[in-house]
Each structure stands twice: as structure tokens, then as C-alpha cells.
Design a protein around this motif. Structure first.
Motif, PDB file in Angstrom:
ATOM      1  N   LYS A 399       0.822  -1.199   0.000  1.00 48.95           N
ATOM      2  CA  LYS A 399       0.000   0.000   0.000  1.00 48.95           C
ATOM      3  C   LYS A 399       0.866   1.263   0.000  1.00 48.95           C
ATOM      4  O   LYS A 399       1.761   1.406   0.832  1.00 48.95           O
ATOM      5  CB  LYS A 399      -0.912   0.001   1.226  1.00 48.95           C
ATOM      6  N   THR A 418      -2.580   0.724  -4.413  1.00 51.16           N
ATOM      7  CA  THR A 418      -2.164  -0.649  -4.129  1.00 51.16           C
ATOM      8  C   THR A 418      -1.441  -1.235  -5.332  1.00 51.16           C
ATOM      9  O   THR A 418      -1.869  -1.088  -6.482  1.00 51.16           O
ATOM     10  CB  THR A 418      -3.370  -1.530  -3.782  1.00 51.16           C
ATOM     11  N   SER A 456      -9.131   2.891  -1.913  1.00 51.60           N
ATOM     12  CA  SER A 456      -7.916   2.345  -2.510  1.00 51.60           C
ATOM     13  C   SER A 456      -8.044   2.337  -4.032  1.00 51.60           C
ATOM     14  O   SER A 456      -9.122   2.091  -4.576  1.00 51.60           O
ATOM     15  CB  SER A 456      -7.647   0.925  -2.008  1.00 51.60           C
TER      16      SER A 456
END
Length: 822
Positions: A399, A418, A456
Motif C-alpha cells: 500500500k 495498491t 484504494s
């Protein structure tokens, strides 16, 4: 009689260009001044003011050495306040201080001039190493305060720094003197409002001010060039709202820095400098090791409150774009706001810093309640770390956490990228092998708690391409004219091309009075004029006033550096000309804020405008090579030359240098010379010290800014440094001058030495040419002789010489004088 060509003016009248550049200098200074503390007392309307301190009437506009500029005049803080309508009520104290400073400066300059007469190589390289500091002045008394009849006091703390020596920890430099502390205590207890102005090149120990009640505001003025006094008055009155932000971390105490007592002279020798902190420089260290700074990187206050709202993150293969809305949400003033984006990179094979700057942007002038949307973008490959074991840049799986905010310590997590698998972004070769065992410090890994609801965004490893570098020496692309002339040159000709003609060249074909050096004039008949190389980190430094004598020779009328006025009479008679015995010549240039100050604007467009201004002046006077910008990393606040440099952060450094480069090189035939390449992070014994750095830190921290300036802006010249890097002098370092610059970064310009770097006992002349360092500066007969000897000894060969010669020729032929003086 030979009449040298020159573009110097014969009129002393102020030009429209000077007026325009003064406004730009004032704007740049105003946007770079940093408000460190304010309890609401600032701004104030013009009124009677008690003004004290070393920098009040004798404001320091810049550092000593190559960073000096010979502008028409500079505005002190005292004069700037008067211009704004303030009445200065402490004239007796200020006039006494001026007399004291003059006396002490005269003694220091006489000693400096005497040192120069020894004529040793070390003295020539370190001529500015006098360590002179402005005295604190006499104690402020109750009589001064009663006589001032003012409710407001402004106290200006000033420190000088410059080439050849590093700052000291003593009380007259990094810390306050007892007199300054006593004066501030008395002022703060006697006046209704007390403002402290810090006129230094960088951080100071601020802890004594904590113990003084009654200090209402603190401003980091830095060193602001020719319009600094007016710019400060703009800030104090609220005509300009502060928007500058720090570009280096200010520690609570000096010892909070990594390896603090091993820096430069503090370890009782300067033979080598071990960079044990590795990549943990500046805020990377403070954040990763959980050390609280006094003022963090990126910090700066305003008269208003601004809100920064995250809008979105967008991923387009490797390009990441973050948008934010900035609103001038509270306050009565229009102002600007800088927004900063940091990224925490996952730890894996490589242990990374807690977070690092990835992008930044600044608003325009926002009226109260007005908003602006900003775009901050970066390429994820720019976050790659260097794996020494495999000589590769890598992005590791995990991450990538994005932090948006106003400084390194004032951010919020806004999104996460990610990466499912690790990727190699570049395949390199190992360079600059460390010459001893170097153990670096390592922090404990800090876990990052990502708040609920943070989105994300996947980055596909397939979208990240691997670049594989080849290490064959690229041949320069030459014009037909360069090739034709090159084919006519013999060995002596080529040696003259790669050796500049010295700082006292009496017979340049084209003369820029005050040039630091010139390339050869002996090929004029072949269509190759000389090119002038001039200092310029804070503006173009050339001779302000000269005279063309009746025999055609051009001589200076006044000292370009202050100490020269104190040389013995016979030296002055030899160097200086009598203005009554010839035609007066004038070259007025502009002194802009120093490099640190310009970076504190966090405004690349503004920095590019200053580059355009310098390029304009280069064009006006016929200068080809500007010996700037300086872009070494501010590794330690004691470095004497930090004022020339932008920041402790390599990204900010590179972006500012690229902006300046674009500005200067927007003029055909004008080149920047990015310097000092590389790891020149101390001034004391700079020409003999060995910088010991592991390759990862070298690439990620100390070379990254240079790479940005080359790849993004096409910098046309590079100056190597004085120091050794892992045991090899930088001009002799093939890895630096060729493998990195030309093979990895596609640099296609000229590499030159720093002045006298190839003197006897220092870097080798022939080894410099062999390494790809093309031009020996400032040059002279000694260097020509050494090159001939080294060529005969086989230290370098004819092909090496021809290659360097071709690069210099191409630059000169296409340079400013090459296009206008034949």
C-alpha cells in the motif's frame, strides 16, 4: 590598439528592465518570507517603530562568495519600513551600529586581503573563509527605550554565511548572543508589541525565545536580495499576506539532528564526512525516528485561515493525479496557499522513510471566501527506491499511502494506491562504490493506521515499464560548423578549448567585465568566439562599473568583492582602472532572493520568471554560461553555503532547479550550470574532504535533484564539486560525469570543474578529461601544461580530448557570444 567587444552600457541611467526586475524581486521576496509565529499582532499600520538589531540598517541580502551580486542598490529593512510610511525612532542606536560594523568589517577585510597575497592554491580556493560575523551591537538601554517613544519594537537578528567555511555553534552564529537575549528581554517587557525578524541563511536555535514573554511575532526573513526591505514592509503592513513555507526542518536543538556532532569540523577533523544517516535526511529523519522538530518542513503561517479539502484521486497507468479544493475561509486579507502531497511507501526488501514529498502546488491570490481547485500529480515510478544489491530501482508490493496537507507534520491520509506485485522500474549498474565500511542508522518501522472509508486505487504492475540503461559513451550531436572546425584543430588547439583562460584574462575577444572565466579566444579567426562564464545563484554577478582605457583595455573601477578594496595600493593600481582616463562602462544586474528563499515560495512559475529575468540580463550583456543554480541538499544547517541551495528535499530541489533552468534557457544560447555535482554538503576543507555515501542514499537523495533538472528541463551544463566522493575527486569520477549524467540521464551538455579544483595535489587534469569533465576552470597555463603531460603519459588519450573539445565547441558556437560577436 585592440578594442575588445563588450555589451556593457555607456550610460548610467536606470533602464526599464531594471525597474521591471526590481518589481519581480520584490514579489519573489514577499512570497518567500515565512511567518513563524503570530499572536494576531501582525499586520500593523505604519506608525513610529523602535528598530534594533544587526540586520536592521545593515540587512544581509545574500551570502558571500559566488552568490554575491553587484546590483545598483539594495533596500535595507530600515529603508523599506521608511518607504512604507513607518517612522524609525531609534536612529542613534542604528547609526552607532553602522560605525561598529564598518570598523569590524574593515579589520576582517584587511586580514582577508592579506591572506590572498600568500598566493597559495589553498588560499585561492578558500579566499572567502574568514568566518566574519556581524556584531550584536551594544546593549539596548532604558534610555534608548524612553527616547524611542514607540509602542512597537522590531528586532532584526542577522548572521552572515558563505563559501569556504561552515557556520559555527558558538553564540554569534547558530545561537543567540547574550547581548541579543538581554536586548530582546528588555524590548519585550518594555514595548506593547515586539516582532523578531531573522535575517539568516537558515535555521537557528530558537529555544532562548521561548523563555521571553512578550514576543508577539517571529518572521524568517532569510536573505532577500535587493528588494528585501520593501518586501518585509509589505508583509508587516499586510499589503502582502505571508505564504512562504520552510524548505528545511528547524530542530529544537542542534543535537537533535542525526550524527550532529560528527558534521564537518565538529568531529575535530574534516578529512572525510560519513553520511551515516543514509536516506534519513531532514524531515525524513525527524518523521521516521519520531523526533519532534521546532518547525517542520513545509511549515508557514498566514494572516488568514485556509481550508484544504480533498476531492479525488485518479490513476492513469503510472500517472497519479490528486485534486484538492483550497478556500480562503477566514480573515480579511487576500492570500496564497501551498498544498503538499506526501506518500508513505511500503517497506519490504528496502526499508523506507515514513513519508516523502511527492508533489506540491500553490494557489493564486485568493480573496476572502474565494476557492481554487489544485491539481497535484506525480508518476508512481518516481517513488522507486534503489536496490544496491541488484543495481535497480524497484517499487515493492503493498500500500502506497497518500497524505495531503500543509506541511510534513500537518497532513491527512486521503487515499491509498495498491500494487499487487513488486516491479523493477530501472536496471542500472552500480556506481561510486563506497571506499570503506559505512554503517547507516535505521529506525523502527512505524505502523500506519488507515482510517475507515479511505478509498484504494489499484496500480497495475503491467503498466509499469522497466527501463534498461546502456553504458556506451554517447557521441554528441554536432552541428556541421562544429565538425568542420573540429577537424582543423591540432592537439594544442584542443587543449586550449578545454581549458578556460583564467579569472584574470586580459585579452578576451568578447569582454563581460567581471566574468568568472572565459573560454579561449584563440579560435576567433576560425569563427569561434570566447564564451563568458559568470556567477549567478542569486542573480547575474558581473562588474557593476568599469572603464575602457585609451589603449582598449577594460578594467574594473570598483571592487566586485568587498575585500578587494583593501588590497595593497600596488595591487589596486594593477587591477583597477581610473574612470577619468577612459570611457565609463556600466552593467547593472538584479539581486534576487537567495536559493533557499526562492524555494520557500513553493512557486515554480515564480522561480521560472526569475530565471527568465536572469536570462534577459545574460542576453543583454552577452553571457553564455550562468554558474547556477546551486542545488546541493541542505543536509545540515551549519553548511556555510546552504543559502545558495534550495532545500533538504531532493524533489523540491529538482523542481526549483528545473524551473530556473527553463527560464534561463528560454533564451537561445544561454545555459545554466547546475552545481555542485555532487555531495558537496560542507564548506570547511571542501577541496580535500571525502564524502562517504552508500549508493542508495547517493541516488535517492543527493543525485535526484540533478537528475530532475537534466531530464525535465534539459540543463546544458554541470559543474563538478571540489570534494572527493567515496575516495575519488568528482571531476575525475567517470561514474558521475559519464555513466550517470550521459548514459542514464541523457545529458548532452558540458561538464566543467569548480574553480581551481584541478590545482596541484587535487583532482587530476587528464583524469578529468578521461572521466568526461570537459572544461577545466578557471584554467590557465598550468592546466594546459598538465594536460599535455598527462596526454603524453597516457592518462587520457586523443579520443578523450577530442570528445571533450567537441562538447565545449558545440556549446560555445551555439552560445550567446557565438551568435552575436563575430
Amino acid at each position: 590598439m585592440k578594442k575588445f567587444l563588450t555589451n556593457a552600457r555607456t550610460s548610467d541611467e536606470v533602464t526599464e528592465r531594471e525597474i521591471k526586475h526590481r518589481k519581480l524581486a520584490r514579489d519573489a521576496a514577499g512570497e518567500s518570507i515565512v511567518l513563524l509565529k503570530n499572536d494576531g499582532s501582525l499586520p500593523v499600520k505604519p506608525c513610529p517603530v523602535a528598530l534594533y538589531g544587526a540586520g536592521a540598517a545593515t540587512t544581509i541580502k545574500g551570502g558571500t562568495g559566488s552568490g554575491e551580486v553587484n546590483e545598483r542598490y539594495s533596500v535595507t529593512i530600515e529603508q523599506g519600513l521608511k518607504n512604507a510610511g513607518f517612522t524609525i525612532t531609534t536612529d542613534p542606536w542604528l547609526r552607532e551600529y553602522e560605525k561598529l560594523l564598518k570598523t569590524e568589517k574593515t579589520a576582517a577585510n584587511k586580514a582577508l586581503a592579506k591572506k590572498l597575497l600568500s598566493s597559495s592554491p589553498d588560499d585561492r580556493i578558500n579566499i572567502m573563509a574568514n568566518g566574519f560575523q556581524y556584531p550584536a551591537g551594544r546593549p539596548v538601554t532604558d534610555t534608548d527605550i524612553q527616547g524611542s517613544k514607540s509602542e512597537i519594537c522590531i528586532y532584526v537578528i542577522a548572521r552572515q554565511s558563505g563559501e569556504c567555511s561552515d557556520r559555527r555553534l558558538e553564540k554569534n552564529d547558530f545561537t543567540l548572543t547574550d547581548t541579543e537575549i538581554d536586548n530582546l528581554k528588555l524590548a519585550a517587557s518594555s514595548y506593547k508589541k515586539t516582532f523578531v525578524i531573522i535575517n539568516t541563511a537558515g535555521p537557528m536555535d530558537m529555544t532562548p525565545l521561548e523563555k521571553i514573554d512578550g514576543i508577539n511575532a517571529i518572521i524568517f526573513f532569510c536573505q532577500q536580495g535587493m528588494e528585501g526591505g520593501n518586501a518585509l514592509a509589505d508583509i508587516v503592513t499586510g499589503k502582502v499576506t505571508p505564504s512562504g513555507c520552510l524548505t528545511s526542518t528547524w530542530p529544537v536543538k542542534y543535537e537533535d539532528l542525526p550524527n550532529a556532532m560528527e558534521y564537518s569540523y565538529l568531529k575535530n577533523h574534516t578529512d572525510f564526512e560519513e553520511y551515516k544517516e543514509g536516506i534519513y535526511v531532514g524531515y525524513r529523519y525527524f518523521d521516521s525516528f519520531r523526533v519532534t522538530p521546532y518547525y517542520e518542513f513545509g511549515y508557514g503561517l498566514s494572516y488568514n485561515n485556509f481550508t484544504v479539502e480533498y476531492i479525488s484521486t485518479f490513476v492513469d497507468k503510472t500517472k497519479i493525479t490528486v485534486k484538492a479544493k483550497v478556500t480562503n475561509s477566514w480573515g480579511a486579507f487576500s492570500g496564497k496557499k501551498c498544498v503538499q502531497l506526501y506518500v508513505s511507501v511500503p517497506n519490504g526488501k528496502l526499508q523506507r522513510e515514513f513519508k516523502s514529498l511527492a508533489a506540491f502546488a500553490k494557489t493564486g491570490l485568493l480573496a476572502p471566501e474565494q476557492s481554487q481547485e489544485l491539481t497535484l500529480d506525480f508518476d508512481i515510478t518516481d517513488l522507486a527506491g534503489y536496490d544496491e544489491q541488484n543495481a535497480s530501482f524497484i517499487l515493492e508490493q503493498g500500500k502506497y499511502v497518500l497524505h495531503l496537507g500543509e506541511s510534513s507534520r500537518n497532513t491527512k491520509i486521503v487515499s491509498v494506491l495498491t500494487l499487487e506485485s513488486s516491479v523493477v522500474t530501472e536496471v542500472c549498474t552500480n556506481v561510486c562504490k563506497v571506499d570503506r565500511d559505512l554503517k547507516e542508522i535505521k529506525p523502527e518501522i512505524i505502523p500506519i493506521n488507515i482510517p475507515d472509508g479511505i478509498q484504494s486505487y489499484p496500480v497495475s504492475p503491467a503498466d509499469i515499464k522497466t527501463r534498461k540503461h546502456e553504458y556506451n559513451i554517447p557521441k554528441p550531436v554536432l552541428s556541421r560548423k562544429t565538425e568542420e572546425i573540429l577537424d582543423t584543430l591540432d592537439i594544442d588547439d584542443m587543449i586550449k578549448v578545454v581549458v578556460a583562460t583564467g579569472m584574470t584574462d586580459a585579452a578576451p575577444h568578447f569582454c563581460v567585465p567581471g566574468a568568472a572565466a572565459n573560454t579561449t579566444s584563440h579560435l576567433v579567426e576560425k569563427g569561434v568566439p570566447n564564451a563568458a562564464l559568470c556567477d549567478g545563484p542569486a542573480g547575474l554577478r558581473i562588474q557593476r562599473r568599469s572603464v575602457r582605457l585609451k589603449n582598449g583595455v577594460i578594467k574594473p573601477v570598483e571592487a566586485m568583492m568587498e575585500f578587494m578594496a583593501y588590497m595593497p595600493w600596488f595591487f589596486r593600481k594593477l587591477i583597477f582602472g581610473n574612470p577619468k582616463k577612459g570611457t565609463a562602462l556600466y552593467q547593472y544586474t538584479s539581486a534576487f532572493p537567495v536559493g533557499t528563499a526562492l524555494a520557500q515560495t513553493w512557486n515554480t512559475q515564480l522561480v521560472e520568471q526569475t530565471g527568465i529575468a536572469v536570462g534577459t540580463e545574460m542576453t543583454e550583456y552577452g553571457v553564455t554560461f550562468l554558474l547556477a543554480p546551486g542545488m546541493n541538499i541542505q543536509r545540515n544547517p551549519l553548511c556555510g553555503r546552504n543559502y545558495e541551495y534550495y532545500s533538504e528535499d531532493p524533489l523540491l530541489t529538482g523542481k526549483m532547479a528545473a524551473a530556473s533552468t527553463r527560464g534561463v534557457q528560454s533564451f537561445n544560447g544561454c545555459y545554466v550550470t547546475i552545481k555542485h555535482y555532487a555531495a558537496n554538503n560542507q564548506e570547511t576543507n571542501r577541496h580535500r574532504s571525502n564524502s562517504v555515501i552508500n549508493e542508495r542514499a547517493l541516488r535517492e537523495i543527493y543525485l535526484k535533484g540533478f537528475r530532475i533538472a537534466v531530464e525535465e528541463a534539459g540543463a546544458k551544463a554541470v559543474m563538478t564539486s571540489y570534494n572527493k566522493l567515496n575516495g575519488i575527486y568528482t571531476p575525475n569520477n567517470f561514474d558521475l560525469c559519464t555513466k550517470l549524467l550521459r548514459c542514464e540521464w541523457d545529458f548532452d551538455g558540458v561538464v566543467m570543474t569548480d574553480w581551481y579544483a584541478t590545482n596541484k595535489g587535487l583532482a587530476g587534469n587528464g583524469l578529468s578529461i578521461k572521466a568526461g569533465n570537459d572544461l577545466i576552470c578557471p584554467g590557465g597555463s598550468y592546466n594546459c601544461k598538465e594536460l599535455k603531460n598527462d596526454l603524453e603519459a597516457g592518462i587520457f588519450n586523443l579520443e578523450d580530448l577530442r570528445l571533450s573539445c567537441s562538447r565545449v565547441l558545440e556549446a560555445v558556437i551555439n552560445g550567446r557570444t557565438g551568435k552575436s560577436s563575430l
